[in-house]
Every structure is written in structure tokens, then in C-alpha cells.
Design an enzyme around this catalytic site. Structure first.
Site: not given
Length: 120
Positions: A14, A56
């Protein structure tokens, strides 16, 4: 015979190996490759000058040394932000333990992935 499904395709890193390195950085992606992750998950955003960068959030505030909006900043402005800053601070690490890192271009991460044959 059981059909292979996407959910049974192994380990996903991740945002790279973000438990050991600042998320969505080249160091995190390299570490994910070395540890043998099957997949790498990442996040992309478009800069003011049309570059695709790997980060992100909509801005650099959560991870960076200072806050810039991704869509309102040029790639060169964004790459001056140390996106390892908050990771270093949170983990009480020195600069030698966790060097400064810039936001990578998506093309840089793709080149890294293409240089090996396991991780997707």
C-alpha cells in the site's frame, strides 16, 4: 479446480512499503520490490503544468515540509517539497536514517516496476 481471482493474487504494498518508508516515494516502492510484494498500490494527481505525480492527498500538507496544492502547483515547485518530512518526524528519525524525498513522477515509478519481473 478453483478459478484464480484478483483477491487471491498475493500481497499488495500500500503506497509502496509505507510502514518502513515514506508513502508513495521511490524508497517505499524500491523496498516493496525488494521484499517481494505482488502488487504495488499508488495514488496519482495532476499538477498545474499537466505532469502526473504520485501522491495521495490533494496537497502536500500531511506528508510534506510545507503545504502546496497539487493541482495549483507546477511539478518543479512540488518536487522541492520534502515528502519524507512527516514520516521522519513521526518516527523520530534523523535525516541520515530517513533522507529527504521528492514527489515522484508516475513515469519514474513505472520505469522502476518495468525493470523487474515480479511485482505488478
Amino acid at each position: 479446480m478453483m478459478k484464480s481471482s484478483f483477491l487471491n493474487n498475493g500481497v499488495t504494498a500500500h503506497r509502496g512499503n509505507s510502514s518502513r518508508y515514506p508513502e508513495n516515494t521511490i524508497a517505499a516502492f524500491k523496498s516493496a520490490l525488494v521484499t517481494g510484494a505482488d502488487w504495488i498500490e499508488l495514488d496519482v494527481r495532476r499538477t498545474k503544468d499537466g505532469q502526473i505525480v504520485v501522491i495521495h492527498d490533494e496537497d502536500t500538507g500531511r506528508v510534506g515540509s510545507h503545504k502546496l496544492e497539487i493541482s495549483g502547483s507546477s511539478c518543479s515547485e512540488l518536487r522541492k517539497v520534502d515528502v519524507a518530512f512527516q514520516f521522519r518526524k513521526t518516527n523520530n528519525m534523523s535525516l541520515s536514517e530517513c533522507p529527504e524525498a521528492s514527489i515522484p513522477l508516475l513515469s519514474e515509478v513505472i520505469d522502476l516496476i518495468k525493470a523487474q519481473r515480479k511485482t505488478r
